[in-house]
Scaffold this active site. Structure first.
Site, mmCIF file in Angstrom:
data_model
loop_
_atom_site.group_PDB
_atom_site.id
_atom_site.type_symbol
_atom_site.label_atom_id
_atom_site.label_comp_id
_atom_site.label_asym_id
_atom_site.label_seq_id
_atom_site.Cartn_x
_atom_site.Cartn_y
_atom_site.Cartn_z
ATOM 1 C CE1 TYR A 189 62.124 50.833 87.544
ATOM 2 C CE2 TYR A 189 64.214 51.579 88.413
ATOM 3 C CZ TYR A 189 63.452 50.603 87.816
ATOM 4 O OH TYR A 189 64.022 49.391 87.500
ATOM 5 C CE LYS B 278 59.905 46.134 71.878
ATOM 6 N NZ LYS B 278 60.637 45.091 71.116
ATOM 7 C CG ASP C 163 63.436 43.200 71.474
ATOM 8 O OD1 ASP C 163 64.005 44.246 71.088
ATOM 9 O OD2 ASP C 163 62.407 42.765 70.929
ATOM 10 C CG ASP D 280 67.244 48.210 87.593
ATOM 11 O OD1 ASP D 280 68.264 47.598 87.955
ATOM 12 O OD2 ASP D 280 66.263 48.388 88.334
ATOM 13 C CG ASP E 38 71.052 43.893 87.665
ATOM 14 O OD1 ASP E 38 71.874 44.796 87.919
ATOM 15 O OD2 ASP E 38 70.103 43.617 88.419
#
Length: 362
Positions: free
Chosen positions: A141, A189, A221, A245, A249
């Protein structure tokens, strides 16, 4: 106690849920003799229409000198193709960076009364009580270089982290876990990304200073799947900006609705508090939004910025009481025909529960 709160209603349903949260804050303040000085300021699409920029200098300065900042939501489809500096989301990212809030706490608790409200089986999700700690001012970001070359048909974003950035947010996660169930799940990751290898190494370094807290590493994942299959296994989930993020959610489906989720963005100075759900433009002005995420964000503000633990607990207890009584907003029922409350009516019920609670002890 007298505290100054800058209120940023923002876009979409932001003004509605913010007003709901303020009504509950006033009820709590009245019970305990506090005075909250409220200053409203514009941000996001609302600020572009008013001042030509998504984050006016006056708004930023007010936030920097506040006791805390309560935000509704930002996001307006009218500005999706606007220059980056005019997009509502740019204002939010800039505000976070300017305030130095690097740790985003996103608790996801399944209220017992809502075990059957979501899409997942109750026997899989009952008892879920986890908290995401999301790094907030680094990663994709904010990384440079970034850009979009329209002529070449190429775009680039840079995923960048320093060890210091990882260490400081990991400190927050381990400190929080020590007050909870003493488990940190660090998500990365590392089998693919060098930034994740740095992340894993730095988190392990911090873990040594918290011998009573267990650390586990998990690929993003695998974590996404585990949140859907067995969310109760998690306590504190620590991760970088983009992964946090997305995963937080996903927790909205676990607890029944994104509208239930609050957040606190913390650093060395002014705290920023906002519901997770976003601006939901299609619901704007209809009095249909769920205000609980905003109300619980206000409770987090009382706890983390002002040290008002009892007052925060009172708000959370009132939310639980109202949900147990069967009160639901539209997002928590299966269809429009099922009885449900408006945003303002749900807020009024929670205010009533706060005001009718046993008198506070001095």
């Amino acid at each position: 106690m007298q505290k100054r709160i800058v209120v940023l209603p923002g876009d979409g349903i932001g003004p509605e849920v913010t007003d709901a949260a303020l009504s509950v804050l006033r009820a709590v303040a009245g019970r305990h003799g506090h005075r909250f000085e409220l200053e409203r300021a514009a941000i996001g699409g609302a600020a572009v229409r008013e001042a030509g920029t998504s984050l006016p200098v006056t708004t930023l300065q007010a936030c920097q000198h506040a006791g805390a900042v309560l935000l509704g939501a930002v996001g307006d489809p009218a500005y999706d193709s606007a220059p980056r500096e005019q997009r509502p989301e740019y204002a939010l990212l800039t505000l976070r960076k300017s305030l130095g809030v690097f740790a985003n706490l996103r608790p996801a608790k399944l209220w017992p009364a809502l075990e059957a409200a979501g899409p997942l089986k109750p026997d899989r999700v009952a008892g879920t009580d986890l908290c995401f700690v999301r790094e907030l001012t680094g990663g994709l970001y904010f990384g440079e270089p970034r850009g979009w070359d329209v002529e070449k048909g190429e775009a680039v974003n840079t995923l960048r982290y320093s060890r210091a950035e990882v260490v400081r947010v990991a400190d927050v996660a381990f400190s929080l876990a020590r007050q909870r169930r003493c488990l940190v799940t660090s998500v990365d990751k590392a089998n693919v990304l060098e930034t994740s290898q740095l992340w894993r190494s730095a988190v392990a370094e911090v873990a040594v200073r918290f011998p009573g807290v267990r650390l586990e590493h998990m690929y993003v994942d695998a974590c996404a799947m585990a949140i859907a299959l067995d969310p109760r296994r998690f306590d504190v989930v620590l991760t970088e900006n983009l992964f946090g993020d997305i995963l937080s959610d996903e927790a909205g489906a676990v607890v029944g609705s994104l509208g239930l989720l609050p957040s606190a963005s913390l650093g060395q100075g002014v705290g920023l508090y906002e519901p997770v759900h976003g601006s939901a433009p299609s619901l704007a002005g209809k009095d249909e939004a769920n205000p609980i995420g905003a109300i619980l964000s206000a409770a987090m503000m009382l706890r983390h910025s002002f040290g008002l633990m009892n007052e925060a607990n009172e708000i959370e207890a009132a939310v639980g009481q109202v949900l147990t009584s069967g009160a639901r907003t539209r997002d928590l029922v299966s269809g429009d025909a099922e009885p449900h409350l408006t945003c303002s009516a749900m807020a009024a019920r929670i205010v009533e529960a706060v005001e009718s609670a046993p008198a506070p002890r001095n």
